[in-house]
Design a protein around this motif. Structure first.
Motif, PDB file in Angstrom:
ATOM      1  N   ILE A 114       0.840  -1.203   0.000  1.00  0.00           N
ATOM      2  CA  ILE A 114       0.000   0.000   0.000  1.00  0.00           C
ATOM      3  C   ILE A 114       0.874   1.252   0.000  1.00  0.00           C
ATOM      4  O   ILE A 114       0.578   2.239  -0.683  1.00  0.00           O
ATOM      5  CB  ILE A 114      -0.942  -0.010   1.213  1.00  0.00           C
ATOM      6  N   THR A 115       1.969   1.192   0.735  1.00  0.00           N
ATOM      7  CA  THR A 115       2.871   2.343   0.836  1.00  0.00           C
ATOM      8  C   THR A 115       3.475   2.712  -0.514  1.00  0.00           C
ATOM      9  O   THR A 115       3.713   3.901  -0.783  1.00  0.00           O
ATOM     10  CB  THR A 115       3.994   2.043   1.847  1.00  0.00           C
ATOM     11  N   PHE A 116       3.737   1.726  -1.357  1.00  0.00           N
ATOM     12  CA  PHE A 116       4.286   2.038  -2.682  1.00  0.00           C
ATOM     13  C   PHE A 116       3.350   2.973  -3.443  1.00  0.00           C
ATOM     14  O   PHE A 116       3.769   4.012  -3.969  1.00  0.00           O
ATOM     15  CB  PHE A 116       4.519   0.765  -3.488  1.00  0.00           C
ATOM     16  N   PHE A 117       2.071   2.608  -3.537  1.00  0.00           N
ATOM     17  CA  PHE A 117       1.110   3.440  -4.264  1.00  0.00           C
ATOM     18  C   PHE A 117       0.907   4.775  -3.560  1.00  0.00           C
ATOM     19  O   PHE A 117       0.768   5.822  -4.196  1.00  0.00           O
ATOM     20  CB  PHE A 117      -0.220   2.697  -4.393  1.00  0.00           C
ATOM     21  N   ASN A 118       0.890   4.728  -2.246  1.00  0.00           N
ATOM     22  CA  ASN A 118       0.774   5.943  -1.454  1.00  0.00           C
ATOM     23  C   ASN A 118       1.938   6.888  -1.749  1.00  0.00           C
ATOM     24  O   ASN A 118       1.762   8.083  -2.011  1.00  0.00           O
ATOM     25  CB  ASN A 118       0.753   5.567   0.031  1.00  0.00           C
ATOM     26  N   GLY A 119       3.159   6.337  -1.696  1.00  0.00           N
ATOM     27  CA  GLY A 119       4.349   7.140  -1.956  1.00  0.00           C
ATOM     28  C   GLY A 119       4.386   7.689  -3.364  1.00  0.00           C
ATOM     29  O   GLY A 119       4.793   8.834  -3.599  1.00  0.00           O
ATOM     30  N   LEU A 120       3.961   6.868  -4.327  1.00  0.00           N
ATOM     31  CA  LEU A 120       3.929   7.303  -5.723  1.00  0.00           C
ATOM     32  C   LEU A 120       2.999   8.497  -5.895  1.00  0.00           C
ATOM     33  O   LEU A 120       3.341   9.491  -6.549  1.00  0.00           O
ATOM     34  CB  LEU A 120       3.478   6.138  -6.607  1.00  0.00           C
ATOM     35  N   PHE A 121       1.833   8.414  -5.291  1.00  0.00           N
ATOM     36  CA  PHE A 121       0.841   9.463  -5.435  1.00  0.00           C
ATOM     37  C   PHE A 121       1.276  10.749  -4.739  1.00  0.00           C
ATOM     38  O   PHE A 121       1.180  11.842  -5.310  1.00  0.00           O
ATOM     39  CB  PHE A 121      -0.497   8.976  -4.867  1.00  0.00           C
ATOM     40  N   VAL A 122       1.773  10.618  -3.511  1.00  0.00           N
ATOM     41  CA  VAL A 122       2.203  11.804  -2.768  1.00  0.00           C
ATOM     42  C   VAL A 122       3.426  12.441  -3.421  1.00  0.00           C
ATOM     43  O   VAL A 122       3.533  13.671  -3.491  1.00  0.00           O
ATOM     44  CB  VAL A 122       2.497  11.439  -1.299  1.00  0.00           C
ATOM     45  N   SER A 123       4.344  11.621  -3.923  1.00  0.00           N
ATOM     46  CA  SER A 123       5.528  12.160  -4.597  1.00  0.00           C
ATOM     47  C   SER A 123       5.142  12.950  -5.843  1.00  0.00           C
ATOM     48  O   SER A 123       5.738  13.987  -6.161  1.00  0.00           O
ATOM     49  CB  SER A 123       6.482  11.019  -4.980  1.00  0.00           C
ATOM     50  N   TYR A 124       4.143  12.455  -6.548  1.00  0.00           N
ATOM     51  CA  TYR A 124       3.659  13.183  -7.727  1.00  0.00           C
ATOM     52  C   TYR A 124       3.100  14.544  -7.320  1.00  0.00           C
ATOM     53  O   TYR A 124       3.369  15.568  -7.987  1.00  0.00           O
ATOM     54  CB  TYR A 124       2.585  12.367  -8.448  1.00  0.00           C
ATOM     55  N   LYS A 125       2.359  14.565  -6.238  1.00  0.00           N
ATOM     56  CA  LYS A 125       1.815  15.836  -5.753  1.00  0.00           C
ATOM     57  C   LYS A 125       2.937  16.781  -5.307  1.00  0.00           C
ATOM     58  O   LYS A 125       2.870  17.991  -5.539  1.00  0.00           O
ATOM     59  CB  LYS A 125       0.846  15.588  -4.595  1.00  0.00           C
ATOM     60  N   GLN A 126       3.977  16.217  -4.680  1.00  0.00           N
ATOM     61  CA  GLN A 126       5.128  17.038  -4.287  1.00  0.00           C
ATOM     62  C   GLN A 126       5.833  17.596  -5.524  1.00  0.00           C
ATOM     63  O   GLN A 126       6.288  18.745  -5.535  1.00  0.00           O
ATOM     64  CB  GLN A 126       6.106  16.201  -3.446  1.00  0.00           C
ATOM     65  N   TYR A 127       5.932  16.782  -6.557  1.00  0.00           N
ATOM     66  CA  TYR A 127       6.549  17.226  -7.813  1.00  0.00           C
ATOM     67  C   TYR A 127       5.755  18.382  -8.427  1.00  0.00           C
ATOM     68  O   TYR A 127       6.337  19.354  -8.926  1.00  0.00           O
ATOM     69  CB  TYR A 127       6.618  16.045  -8.781  1.00  0.00           C
ATOM     70  N   LYS A 128       4.441  18.297  -8.388  1.00  0.00           N
ATOM     71  CA  LYS A 128       3.594  19.331  -8.984  1.00  0.00           C
ATOM     72  C   LYS A 128       3.737  20.671  -8.279  1.00  0.00           C
ATOM     73  O   LYS A 128       3.508  21.720  -8.896  1.00  0.00           O
ATOM     74  CB  LYS A 128       2.129  18.876  -8.947  1.00  0.00           C
ATOM     75  N   ILE A 129       4.117  20.662  -7.015  1.00  0.00           N
ATOM     76  CA  ILE A 129       4.282  21.925  -6.287  1.00  0.00           C
ATOM     77  C   ILE A 129       5.777  22.266  -6.119  1.00  0.00           C
ATOM     78  O   ILE A 129       6.140  23.047  -5.251  1.00  0.00           O
ATOM     79  CB  ILE A 129       3.585  21.872  -4.919  1.00  0.00           C
ATOM     80  N   ASN A 130       6.610  21.635  -6.960  1.00  0.00           N
ATOM     81  CA  ASN A 130       8.062  21.909  -6.974  1.00  0.00           C
ATOM     82  C   ASN A 130       8.726  21.639  -5.621  1.00  0.00           C
ATOM     83  O   ASN A 130       9.576  22.400  -5.165  1.00  0.00           O
ATOM     84  CB  ASN A 130       8.332  23.360  -7.405  1.00  0.00           C
ATOM     85  N   ASN A 131       8.326  20.545  -4.992  1.00  0.00           N
ATOM     86  CA  ASN A 131       8.911  20.183  -3.713  1.00  0.00           C
ATOM     87  C   ASN A 131       9.397  18.724  -3.730  1.00  0.00           C
ATOM     88  O   ASN A 131       9.280  17.997  -2.751  1.00  0.00           O
ATOM     89  CB  ASN A 131       7.881  20.369  -2.583  1.00  0.00           C
TER      90      ASN A 131
END
Length: 278
Positions: A60-77
């Motif tokens: 579950i953490t893999f998908f969680n991390g993938l999704f949150v990392s994408y959101k971090q990327y979108k806000i340049n973080n």
């Protein structure tokens, strides 16, 4: 599965996703106790339940991390270099330790609970009683992580994650804020990126069907140590709640994040102590 049970799994995903997006830790501190309660109802042997908890938690953490990392990327973080330097040794050590645990019977539930409790107490103490030093934006952007430190930190993170089921933030965030003088928001982003890669390697180990032929019918739609039926409602909740957690984190003062993180750890600590004593 009953509708009420599916709703429960979905709500667990909501809590996990929001907390992960808020703190950048993978949300395993919420997920692991929940999985412990859920999996215990399926009659899984005591010698095997730790493997099931870790496998489901990190898948579950893999998908969680993938999704949150994408959101971090979108806000340049999102910080590619730091993530990859730490993630590679973490993936190697995490996979090796998972294989050792999977083929052996020495890692009993009591050891898992004690390690879990130790880590929870450690991180709660760190975040509640030790304040983050103030680092201005210019200094933070110039911070670099040495390769030797990255290797050691990644190796330790992989081993800790494989033994505890935590996503790695419990090691990474304190280490990055204390030793590298990185702000908690940047450290959280690096943490969730590393967790995403680390969870891949450990999940690959636990998806190996050949190691679980004698117990593969214990859970619905089980592949290796992982039940697709159990994780699907959780993932739906994660995908809905995670972006809200990221947005709230960007608007919340670091001091509040620290106290929130530490306070949740205290509650989980109390729950673990009760489980050990019962």
């Amino acid at each position: 599965m009953a509708i009420s049970f599916i709703i429960l799994l979905f709500l667990i995903g909501i809590a996990n996703g929001f907390y992960s997006g808020l703190m950048g830790t993978g949300g395993n501190v919420i997920l692991i106790p929940a999985l412990d309660l859920i999996l215990s109802h399926y009659g899984i042997p005591e010698s095997e339940i730790v493997k099931f908890i870790i496998a489901h938690s990190l898948f579950i953490t893999f998908f969680n991390g993938l999704f949150v990392s994408y959101k971090q990327y979108k806000i340049n973080n999102f910080y590619y270099k730091e993530v990859l330097l730490i993630a590679f040794p973490a993936m190697v050590s995490g996979f090796i330790m998972s294989e050792i645990i999977k083929i052996s019977s020495w890692y009993d539930k009591i050891y898992f609970d004690l390690i879990f409790l130790f880590l929870v107490v450690l991180i709660a103490t760190r975040f509640l009683f030790f304040k983050e030093k103030v680092i201005n934006k210019v200094e933070t952007n110039k911070v670099t992580i040495k390769k030797a430190f990255s290797f050691g930190l990644g190796t330790l993170t992989g081993l800790t994650t494989a033994l505890s089921g935590f996503g790695g933030g419990i090691v990474l965030i304190p280490a990055l804020t204390e030793f590298c003088k990185i702000s908690i928001k940047k450290a959280s982003s690096i943490s969730i990126g590393v967790v995403m890669f680390l969870a891949i390697s450990i999940s690959i180990s636990y998806l190996n069907i050949g190691a679980t032929n004698n117990i593969k019918s214990l859970l619905p739609n089980q592949l290796g140590y992982i039940s697709i039926s159990l994780i699907t409602p959780v993932l739906f909740g994660v995908f809905i709640a995670a972006p809200f957690g990221v947005k709230v984190a960007q608007k919340t003062a670091p001091s509040i994040l620290r106290y929130l993180f530490g306070s949740v750890m205290v509650l989980i600590c109390l729950k673990t102590v009760v489980s050990l004593l019962s």
